[in-house]
Design a protein around this motif. Structure first.
Motif, PDB file in Angstrom:
ATOM      1  N   ARG A   4      56.193  51.078 -45.967  1.00 46.01           N
ATOM      2  CA  ARG A   4      56.554  49.967 -44.821  1.00 46.01           C
ATOM      3  C   ARG A   4      55.498  48.997 -43.964  1.00 46.01           C
ATOM      4  NH1 ARG A   4      59.774  54.842 -43.968  1.00 46.01           N
ATOM      5  NH2 ARG A   4      58.484  54.493 -41.845  1.00 46.01           N
ATOM      6  N   ALA A   5      55.257  47.683 -43.928  1.00 47.37           N
ATOM      7  CA  ALA A   5      54.681  46.481 -43.421  1.00 47.37           C
ATOM      8  C   ALA A   5      55.615  45.353 -42.124  1.00 47.37           C
ATOM      9  CB  ALA A   5      54.262  46.067 -44.708  1.00 47.37           C
ATOM     10  N   GLU A   6      55.075  45.444 -41.509  1.00 48.60           N
ATOM     11  CA  GLU A   6      55.307  44.759 -40.428  1.00 48.60           C
ATOM     12  C   GLU A   6      53.921  43.452 -40.140  1.00 48.60           C
ATOM     13  OE1 GLU A   6      58.173  44.261 -36.712  1.00 48.60           O
ATOM     14  OE2 GLU A   6      58.266  45.585 -38.143  1.00 48.60           O
ATOM     15  N   VAL A   7      54.124  42.520 -40.242  1.00 50.69           N
ATOM     16  CA  VAL A   7      52.952  41.581 -39.610  1.00 50.69           C
ATOM     17  C   VAL A   7      53.451  40.235 -39.567  1.00 50.69           C
ATOM     18  CG1 VAL A   7      50.964  40.347 -39.728  1.00 50.69           C
ATOM     19  CG2 VAL A   7      51.476  42.662 -41.061  1.00 50.69           C
ATOM     20  N   ALA A   8      53.901  39.749 -38.434  1.00 51.47           N
ATOM     21  CA  ALA A   8      53.781  38.861 -37.651  1.00 51.47           C
ATOM     22  C   ALA A   8      55.284  38.562 -37.897  1.00 51.47           C
ATOM     23  CB  ALA A   8      53.005  37.309 -38.243  1.00 51.47           C
ATOM     24  N   ASP A   9      56.176  39.082 -37.303  1.00 48.30           N
ATOM     25  CA  ASP A   9      57.761  39.512 -37.747  1.00 48.30           C
ATOM     26  C   ASP A   9      57.691  39.754 -38.941  1.00 48.30           C
ATOM     27  OD1 ASP A   9      58.187  39.740 -34.668  1.00 48.30           O
ATOM     28  OD2 ASP A   9      58.161  37.570 -35.044  1.00 48.30           O
ATOM     29  N   ARG A  10      57.494  39.660 -40.066  1.00 52.72           N
ATOM     30  CA  ARG A  10      57.393  39.686 -41.574  1.00 52.72           C
ATOM     31  C   ARG A  10      57.391  40.646 -41.954  1.00 52.72           C
ATOM     32  NH1 ARG A  10      54.453  40.607 -45.022  1.00 52.72           N
ATOM     33  NH2 ARG A  10      52.516  39.749 -44.462  1.00 52.72           N
ATOM     34  N   ARG A  11      59.315  41.425 -42.251  1.00 54.35           N
ATOM     35  CA  ARG A  11      58.520  43.093 -42.492  1.00 54.35           C
ATOM     36  C   ARG A  11      59.653  42.893 -44.265  1.00 54.35           C
ATOM     37  NH1 ARG A  11      63.152  45.114 -38.813  1.00 54.35           N
ATOM     38  NH2 ARG A  11      62.440  44.890 -37.122  1.00 54.35           N
ATOM     39  N   GLU A  12      58.212  43.998 -45.119  1.00 53.33           N
ATOM     40  CA  GLU A  12      58.678  44.356 -45.960  1.00 53.33           C
ATOM     41  C   GLU A  12      57.633  46.157 -46.828  1.00 53.33           C
ATOM     42  OE1 GLU A  12      55.045  41.634 -48.496  1.00 53.33           O
ATOM     43  OE2 GLU A  12      53.839  41.825 -47.172  1.00 53.33           O
ATOM     44  N   PHE A  13      58.834  45.844 -48.106  1.00 51.89           N
ATOM     45  CA  PHE A  13      58.102  47.346 -48.564  1.00 51.89           C
ATOM     46  C   PHE A  13      57.151  47.090 -49.805  1.00 51.89           C
ATOM     47  CE2 PHE A  13      62.270  47.388 -46.642  1.00 51.89           C
ATOM     48  CZ  PHE A  13      62.027  48.842 -46.217  1.00 51.89           C
ATOM     49  N   LEU A  14      56.102  48.339 -49.607  1.00 54.68           N
ATOM     50  CA  LEU A  14      55.485  48.038 -50.538  1.00 54.68           C
ATOM     51  C   LEU A  14      55.146  49.202 -52.027  1.00 54.68           C
ATOM     52  CD1 LEU A  14      52.574  46.792 -47.992  1.00 54.68           C
ATOM     53  CD2 LEU A  14      53.360  45.596 -49.831  1.00 54.68           C
ATOM     54  N   GLY A  15      55.045  48.687 -52.956  1.00 56.81           N
ATOM     55  CA  GLY A  15      55.335  49.507 -54.018  1.00 56.81           C
ATOM     56  C   GLY A  15      53.555  49.576 -55.193  1.00 56.81           C
ATOM     57  N   ALA A  16      53.998  50.485 -56.007  1.00 53.94           N
ATOM     58  CA  ALA A  16      52.725  50.854 -56.925  1.00 53.94           C
ATOM     59  C   ALA A  16      51.700  49.197 -57.010  1.00 53.94           C
ATOM     60  CB  ALA A  16      52.354  51.572 -57.930  1.00 53.94           C
ATOM     61  N   ASP A  17      52.672  48.480 -57.677  1.00 47.50           N
ATOM     62  CA  ASP A  17      51.940  46.876 -57.456  1.00 47.50           C
ATOM     63  C   ASP A  17      51.546  45.479 -57.405  1.00 47.50           C
ATOM     64  OD1 ASP A  17      52.592  48.070 -60.674  1.00 47.50           O
ATOM     65  OD2 ASP A  17      54.463  46.945 -60.925  1.00 47.50           O
ATOM     66  N   ASP A  18      52.430  46.155 -55.601  1.00 50.97           N
ATOM     67  CA  ASP A  18      51.553  45.253 -54.666  1.00 50.97           C
ATOM     68  C   ASP A  18      49.810  45.295 -53.834  1.00 50.97           C
ATOM     69  OD1 ASP A  18      54.092  44.313 -54.659  1.00 50.97           O
ATOM     70  OD2 ASP A  18      55.292  46.255 -53.962  1.00 50.97           O
ATOM     71  N   ILE A  19      49.639  44.548 -53.220  1.00 50.76           N
ATOM     72  CA  ILE A  19      48.443  44.716 -52.914  1.00 50.76           C
ATOM     73  C   ILE A  19      48.384  44.704 -51.165  1.00 50.76           C
ATOM     74  CG2 ILE A  19      46.216  43.450 -52.315  1.00 50.76           C
ATOM     75  CD1 ILE A  19      46.376  42.634 -55.705  1.00 50.76           C
ATOM     76  N   CYS A  20      48.070  45.535 -50.864  1.00 51.52           N
ATOM     77  CA  CYS A  20      48.101  45.261 -49.275  1.00 51.52           C
ATOM     78  C   CYS A  20      47.179  44.436 -48.542  1.00 51.52           C
ATOM     79  CB  CYS A  20      49.586  46.268 -48.427  1.00 51.52           C
ATOM     80  SG  CYS A  20      49.528  46.048 -47.032  1.00 51.52           S
ATOM     81  N   VAL A  21      47.508  43.848 -47.597  1.00 51.36           N
ATOM     82  CA  VAL A  21      46.329  43.183 -46.291  1.00 51.36           C
ATOM     83  C   VAL A  21      46.583  42.967 -45.208  1.00 51.36           C
ATOM     84  CG1 VAL A  21      44.910  41.457 -46.312  1.00 51.36           C
ATOM     85  CG2 VAL A  21      45.818  41.568 -48.565  1.00 51.36           C
ATOM     86  N   PHE A  22      45.476  43.917 -44.318  1.00 49.20           N
ATOM     87  CA  PHE A  22      45.742  43.303 -42.821  1.00 49.20           C
ATOM     88  C   PHE A  22      43.801  42.843 -42.378  1.00 49.20           C
ATOM     89  CE2 PHE A  22      49.369  47.163 -42.904  1.00 49.20           C
ATOM     90  CZ  PHE A  22      49.652  46.463 -42.955  1.00 49.20           C
ATOM     91  N   HIS A  23      44.462  42.188 -41.455  1.00 46.56           N
ATOM     92  CA  HIS A  23      43.658  41.535 -40.705  1.00 46.56           C
ATOM     93  C   HIS A  23      43.707  42.651 -39.600  1.00 46.56           C
ATOM     94  CE1 HIS A  23      40.417  39.537 -38.121  1.00 46.56           C
ATOM     95  NE2 HIS A  23      39.940  38.845 -39.343  1.00 46.56           N
TER      96      HIS A  23
END
Length: 326
Positions: A91-110
């Protein structure tokens, strides 16, 4: 390098040990944990590949919250983390945007953007840390791109490249090509972020796409070495250039496409022949997985390059490694 194995830590000290390892190796955060019946558990490892830090963790459920207060205490050279999720739903939340991430996703954080991240139950994460000065992408661009990565035509290519880096990071640490790999990885991630952040083809995106064209072409070719129809026409079409432009670009880099493909395929085959993971594959199967038309063609090429047959190489193992014959 092993950073932490909570199985070696007394149960009452595990929360603090987890917090200490995560904070020291990354950045300050607020951390909360689920409490499974067997207690929290985690195994964290880190590698250094050509100037890039690779961090992997496999642990029980937790949540990391990075607030504006934490952002104010960032390191001198903040980082952008680019992660894969090989296990579990994240689970990720950035700038009031929430999403679920799995094996085919790239997750980017600054590092300079507040966020919430975590998972429930056992899961794993693999992160590559990019110095923001080296990456050269502003924080607002990274945040904007992070929610639109799949809109970029580069997404699949970069995903496969990152997966390749994570297949054996320990082996890459001391490889003579680690610096070149780090540079190529940085270029590909930068191109992905700029491409995803801009729906229109701005001058900045066009410039980045031009600068990374050779890197993208070679990364694409390596990802498709098993394809026997990996022709110049196909490679050019995948990158929206003419075959003539393709050959000109490669020639300027001192690359003969046909010979380069043979060399890459032979190198892949050589690794497979001495890999425990592929020990049950026949030589014919290795030949096919490396894109050779027939096993006999593969054997002739292998013998000419390394002075021994594929079977001899497999029997003698990696200590028999020798430079290809001229």
């Amino acid at each position: 390098m092993l950073l932490l194995d909570l199985n070696t830590v007394p149960p009452r000290e595990r929360v603090e040990a987890f917090r200490h390892a995560l904070t020291d190796s990354l950045v300050p955060n607020d951390i909360s944990h689920e409490e499974p019946e067997g207690g929290i558990h985690a195994r964290m490892e880190m590698w250094r590949v050509g100037g890039l830090d690779l961090f992997a963790t496999r642990n029980s459920g937790f949540q990391v919250r990075r607030t504006a207060r934490h952002v104010r205490h960032h390191r001198d050279h903040p980082i952008v983390s680019v992660s894969l999720q090989p296990e579990g739903v994240h689970r990720a939340e950035v700038a009031d945007r929430r999403e679920f991430l799995g094996a085919d996703d790239i997750c980017v954080f600054h590092e300079l953007s507040p966020r919430v991240y975590g998972w429930s139950g056992d899961a794993a994460s693999q992160s590559i840390m990019f110095d923001t000065h080296r990456l050269g992408v502003p924080v607002d661009t990274v945040v904007r791109a992070s929610s639109r990565l799949r809109a970029s035509p580069l997404y699949g290519l970069v995903l496969e490249h990152l997966r390749g880096v994570w297949r054996d990071p320990g082996r890459l640490e001391n490889d003579p090509g680690s610096e070149a790999l780090a540079s190529a990885t940085t270029e590909l991630v930068r191109a992905l972020l700029l491409s995803a952040a801009h729906t229109e083809q701005t001058a900045e995106v066009r410039s980045t796409m031009d600068e990374t064209l050779l890197t993208r072409i070679t990364a694409y070719a390596r990802a498709h070495l098993a394809d026997r129809d990996l022709t110049p026409e196909r490679i050019a079409a995948e990158h929206a250039v003419s075959v003539r432009r393709l050959y000109t670009l490669l020639s300027e880099a001192g690359i003969s496409l046909e010979q380069w493909l043979i060399t890459e395929r032979l190198a892949k085959a050589r690794r497979m022949l001495t890999s425990a993971r592929h020990a049950r594959l026949t030589i014919a199967a290795v030949s096919a997985r490396c894109g050779f038309s027939t096993p006999s063609h593969f054997s002739r090429r292998f013998q000419a390059a390394y002075g021994m047959s594929p079977g001899e190489w497999r029997r003698q193992g990696p200590l028999a490694l020798a430079e290809p014959h001229e």
